[in-house]
Design a protein around this motif. Structure first.
Motif, PDB file in Angstrom:
ATOM      1  N   ASN A  81       0.816  -1.215   0.000  1.00 36.88           N
ATOM      2  CA  ASN A  81       0.000   0.000   0.000  1.00 36.88           C
ATOM      3  C   ASN A  81       0.851   1.268   0.000  1.00 36.88           C
ATOM      4  O   ASN A  81       2.068   1.227   0.186  1.00 36.88           O
ATOM      5  N   LEU A  82       0.181   2.384  -0.193  1.00 33.95           N
ATOM      6  CA  LEU A  82       0.876   3.660  -0.357  1.00 33.95           C
ATOM      7  C   LEU A  82       1.638   4.052   0.900  1.00 33.95           C
ATOM      8  O   LEU A  82       2.721   4.640   0.820  1.00 33.95           O
ATOM      9  N   ASN A  83       1.092   3.745   2.071  1.00 32.54           N
ATOM     10  CA  ASN A  83       1.799   4.059   3.311  1.00 32.54           C
ATOM     11  C   ASN A  83       3.130   3.319   3.387  1.00 32.54           C
ATOM     12  O   ASN A  83       4.161   3.897   3.765  1.00 32.54           O
ATOM     13  N   GLU A  84       3.122   2.045   3.032  1.00 23.78           N
ATOM     14  CA  GLU A  84       4.357   1.258   3.058  1.00 23.78           C
ATOM     15  C   GLU A  84       5.385   1.817   2.074  1.00 23.78           C
ATOM     16  O   GLU A  84       6.576   1.903   2.387  1.00 23.78           O
ATOM     17  N   ILE A  85       4.907   2.177   0.880  1.00 22.31           N
ATOM     18  CA  ILE A  85       5.808   2.744  -0.122  1.00 22.31           C
ATOM     19  C   ILE A  85       6.430   4.035   0.406  1.00 22.31           C
ATOM     20  O   ILE A  85       7.637   4.280   0.269  1.00 22.31           O
ATOM     21  N   SER A  86       5.607   4.872   1.038  1.00 26.63           N
ATOM     22  CA  SER A  86       6.086   6.145   1.587  1.00 26.63           C
ATOM     23  C   SER A  86       7.084   5.913   2.712  1.00 26.63           C
ATOM     24  O   SER A  86       8.123   6.583   2.797  1.00 26.63           O
ATOM     25  N   HIS A  87       6.766   4.978   3.598  1.00 25.51           N
ATOM     26  CA  HIS A  87       7.665   4.684   4.720  1.00 25.51           C
ATOM     27  C   HIS A  87       9.014   4.171   4.211  1.00 25.51           C
ATOM     28  O   HIS A  87      10.075   4.549   4.733  1.00 25.51           O
ATOM     29  N   ASP A  88       8.962   3.291   3.208  1.00 25.09           N
ATOM     30  CA  ASP A  88      10.212   2.746   2.665  1.00 25.09           C
ATOM     31  C   ASP A  88      11.047   3.841   2.000  1.00 25.09           C
ATOM     32  O   ASP A  88      12.277   3.832   2.081  1.00 25.09           O
ATOM     33  N   SER A  89      10.364   4.789   1.355  1.00 27.95           N
ATOM     34  CA  SER A  89      11.081   5.897   0.714  1.00 27.95           C
ATOM     35  C   SER A  89      11.782   6.750   1.760  1.00 27.95           C
ATOM     36  O   SER A  89      12.956   7.108   1.602  1.00 27.95           O
ATOM     37  N   ALA A  90      11.056   7.071   2.835  1.00 25.30           N
ATOM     38  CA  ALA A  90      11.641   7.885   3.908  1.00 25.30           C
ATOM     39  C   ALA A  90      12.828   7.172   4.555  1.00 25.30           C
ATOM     40  O   ALA A  90      13.891   7.770   4.790  1.00 25.30           O
ATOM     41  N   SER A  91      12.658   5.877   4.821  1.00 24.18           N
ATOM     42  CA  SER A  91      13.748   5.104   5.422  1.00 24.18           C
ATOM     43  C   SER A  91      14.948   5.042   4.488  1.00 24.18           C
ATOM     44  O   SER A  91      16.104   5.119   4.926  1.00 24.18           O
ATOM     45  N   GLY A  92      14.664   4.929   3.191  1.00 20.06           N
ATOM     46  CA  GLY A  92      15.747   4.883   2.214  1.00 20.06           C
ATOM     47  C   GLY A  92      16.556   6.168   2.186  1.00 20.06           C
ATOM     48  O   GLY A  92      17.781   6.143   2.036  1.00 20.06           O
ATOM     49  N   LEU A  93      15.876   7.298   2.348  1.00 20.52           N
ATOM     50  CA  LEU A  93      16.579   8.579   2.369  1.00 20.52           C
ATOM     51  C   LEU A  93      17.449   8.706   3.620  1.00 20.52           C
ATOM     52  O   LEU A  93      18.581   9.200   3.557  1.00 20.52           O
ATOM     53  N   VAL A  94      16.923   8.261   4.763  1.00 22.78           N
ATOM     54  CA  VAL A  94      17.717   8.285   6.004  1.00 22.78           C
ATOM     55  C   VAL A  94      18.974   7.433   5.825  1.00 22.78           C
ATOM     56  O   VAL A  94      20.089   7.856   6.159  1.00 22.78           O
ATOM     57  N   LYS A  95      18.790   6.238   5.289  1.00 26.05           N
ATOM     58  CA  LYS A  95      19.923   5.330   5.094  1.00 26.05           C
ATOM     59  C   LYS A  95      20.937   5.914   4.117  1.00 26.05           C
ATOM     60  O   LYS A  95      22.149   5.800   4.318  1.00 26.05           O
ATOM     61  N   ARG A  96      20.448   6.570   3.062  1.00 27.87           N
ATOM     62  CA  ARG A  96      21.346   7.167   2.074  1.00 27.87           C
ATOM     63  C   ARG A  96      22.220   8.245   2.707  1.00 27.87           C
ATOM     64  O   ARG A  96      23.426   8.312   2.448  1.00 27.87           O
ATOM     65  N   TYR A 118       4.277   5.420  13.188  1.00 20.86           N
ATOM     66  CA  TYR A 118       5.334   5.708  12.215  1.00 20.86           C
ATOM     67  C   TYR A 118       6.646   6.011  12.935  1.00 20.86           C
ATOM     68  O   TYR A 118       7.718   5.537  12.544  1.00 20.86           O
ATOM     69  N   ARG A 119       6.566   6.769  14.012  1.00 23.78           N
ATOM     70  CA  ARG A 119       7.775   7.110  14.780  1.00 23.78           C
ATOM     71  C   ARG A 119       8.428   5.852  15.347  1.00 23.78           C
ATOM     72  O   ARG A 119       9.655   5.680  15.262  1.00 23.78           O
ATOM     73  N   VAL A 120       7.610   4.969  15.906  1.00 23.25           N
ATOM     74  CA  VAL A 120       8.132   3.722  16.468  1.00 23.25           C
ATOM     75  C   VAL A 120       8.794   2.878  15.377  1.00 23.25           C
ATOM     76  O   VAL A 120       9.870   2.304  15.580  1.00 23.25           O
ATOM     77  N   LYS A 121       8.164   2.817  14.220  1.00 22.75           N
ATOM     78  CA  LYS A 121       8.695   2.048  13.097  1.00 22.75           C
ATOM     79  C   LYS A 121      10.070   2.568  12.678  1.00 22.75           C
ATOM     80  O   LYS A 121      11.013   1.792  12.469  1.00 22.75           O
ATOM     81  N   LEU A 122      10.198   3.884  12.569  1.00 21.97           N
ATOM     82  CA  LEU A 122      11.480   4.487  12.192  1.00 21.97           C
ATOM     83  C   LEU A 122      12.524   4.291  13.285  1.00 21.97           C
ATOM     84  O   LEU A 122      13.700   4.026  12.997  1.00 21.97           O
ATOM     85  N   SER A 123      12.109   4.437  14.535  1.00 21.26           N
ATOM     86  CA  SER A 123      13.042   4.286  15.659  1.00 21.26           C
ATOM     87  C   SER A 123      13.583   2.870  15.754  1.00 21.26           C
ATOM     88  O   SER A 123      14.740   2.656  16.143  1.00 21.26           O
ATOM     89  N   GLU A 124      12.756   1.902  15.411  1.00 22.66           N
ATOM     90  CA  GLU A 124      13.216   0.511  15.433  1.00 22.66           C
ATOM     91  C   GLU A 124      14.240   0.258  14.331  1.00 22.66           C
ATOM     92  O   GLU A 124      15.176  -0.521  14.506  1.00 22.66           O
ATOM     93  N   ARG A 125      14.069   0.934  13.203  1.00 19.51           N
ATOM     94  CA  ARG A 125      15.014   0.761  12.096  1.00 19.51           C
ATOM     95  C   ARG A 125      16.321   1.515  12.349  1.00 19.51           C
ATOM     96  O   ARG A 125      17.390   1.066  11.946  1.00 19.51           O
ATOM     97  N   PHE A 126      16.211   2.681  12.992  1.00 24.77           N
ATOM     98  CA  PHE A 126      17.386   3.527  13.241  1.00 24.77           C
ATOM     99  C   PHE A 126      17.392   3.943  14.725  1.00 24.77           C
ATOM    100  O   PHE A 126      17.047   5.084  15.066  1.00 24.77           O
ATOM    101  N   PRO A 127      17.770   3.030  15.624  1.00 24.58           N
ATOM    102  CA  PRO A 127      17.669   3.280  17.070  1.00 24.58           C
ATOM    103  C   PRO A 127      18.541   4.411  17.597  1.00 24.58           C
ATOM    104  O   PRO A 127      18.269   4.945  18.675  1.00 24.58           O
ATOM    105  N   SER A 128      19.555   4.807  16.863  1.00 24.84           N
ATOM    106  CA  SER A 128      20.455   5.862  17.361  1.00 24.84           C
ATOM    107  C   SER A 128      19.945   7.272  17.048  1.00 24.84           C
ATOM    108  O   SER A 128      20.547   8.260  17.474  1.00 24.84           O
ATOM    109  N   ILE A 129      18.833   7.360  16.315  1.00 27.50           N
ATOM    110  CA  ILE A 129      18.312   8.663  15.891  1.00 27.50           C
ATOM    111  C   ILE A 129      17.028   8.999  16.638  1.00 27.50           C
ATOM    112  O   ILE A 129      16.170   8.139  16.843  1.00 27.50           O
TER     113      ILE A 129
END
Length: 280
Positions: A81-96, A118-129
């Protein structure tokens, strides 16, 4: 670092942008007159974009998602779904940005869906941020406003310079802004729809707002999407001949002859220079 993107458009790519700077630059950033890009005129957005590009204290990046990729993911059997696509895009930019050696301490994000989840999801992927996810973040935080300007200008320029896959002579380029309410966009969609094959590849045809253009469209039933018991059963539906909608067929003995000559083929296939494959 701030992130923002645009999802409401019917045509063109979906673009997510990020802008990042040193924490010591935050006060200066707030004086640069960045604002929610949707409230700014195009000339002002372009002006602000050029100014932030010239500012050596600011860096930015974008993720441009092709409309074909969006539709393919949202309409596949196992949908994304669109939310997942958006979340993956945001995570990809952080990783880049992290991979470029930038030490990210705080990231401000314009939410897609529930802000806390959404915040929890991002924090789990990037715990130092430390993540701050908020509704209308592009109106609250200058760094997100700047990211929104980057995304919007990139998207507008991309649409203006878009090279259409379709090659037929009468295809128009007056597709407007891509927003559902834009008269030029609405007229272009109406003029370039096909009852069987839909829209040119510029269009995000998986968007629900596209459905209104196909009230007279042809329903296509895929065997893979039906129960075995339903195969061969029309369920009372009147079967429509594809030849009624610009798609022609030939008898088996003439298939090769027709295919090689190009005669009798739907314009959809001709404009995309698609050829029939007999061997894989």
């Amino acid at each position: 670092m701030g992130e923002s993107g645009f999802r409401l458009l019917l045509a063109g790519p979906m673009v997510y942008g990020c802008l990042y700077c040193a924490r010591s630059y935050e006060q200066t950033l707030s004086t640069l007159n960045f604002a929610d890009s949707k409230t700014l005129k195009e000339e002002k957005r372009e002006e602000l974009f050029e100014s932030l590009k010239a500012d050596e204290s600011i860096r930015w990046a974008v993720d441009v998602i092709d409309p074909r990729e969006l539709s393919a993911k949202m309409l596949r059997k196992h949908k994304i779904n669109l939310n997942e696509i958006s979340h993956d895009s945001a995570s990809g930019l952080v990783k880049r940005v992290l991979n470029m050696g930038v030490l990210l301490a705080e990231v401000y994000v314009d939410t897609v869906g529930d802000p806390e989840k959404y915040r929890v999801k991002l924090s789990e992927r990037f715990p130092s941020i430390k993540f701050v996810v908020a509704k209308k973040a592009d109106s609250l935080y200058p760094v997100v406003s700047g990211a929104g300007i980057v995304a919007k200008v990139t998207r507008d320029r991309s649409l203006r310079e878009w090279v259409l896959d379709e090659t037929y002579e009468d295809i128009g380029r007056k597709f407007g802004s891509g927003y559902p309410g834009d008269p030029d966009t609405k007229a272009w969609l109406e003029q370039h729809k096909h009852r069987v094959f839909g829209f040119p590849t510029l269009v995000r045809f998986s968007w629900a707002t596209c459905n209104s253009y196909f009230k007279d469209g042809v329903e296509v039933l895929w065997e893979a999407d039906r129960d075995e018991d339903d195969i061969g059963n029309s369920n009372g539906r009147r079967q429509l001949k594809l030849s009624n909608f610009g798609v022609t067929t030939s008898k088996k003995k003439k298939e090769e002859e027709v295919e090689s000559s190009g005669k009798g083929r739907c314009k959809f296939f001709e404009t995309r220079q698609l050829e029939q494959l007999a061997d894989f």
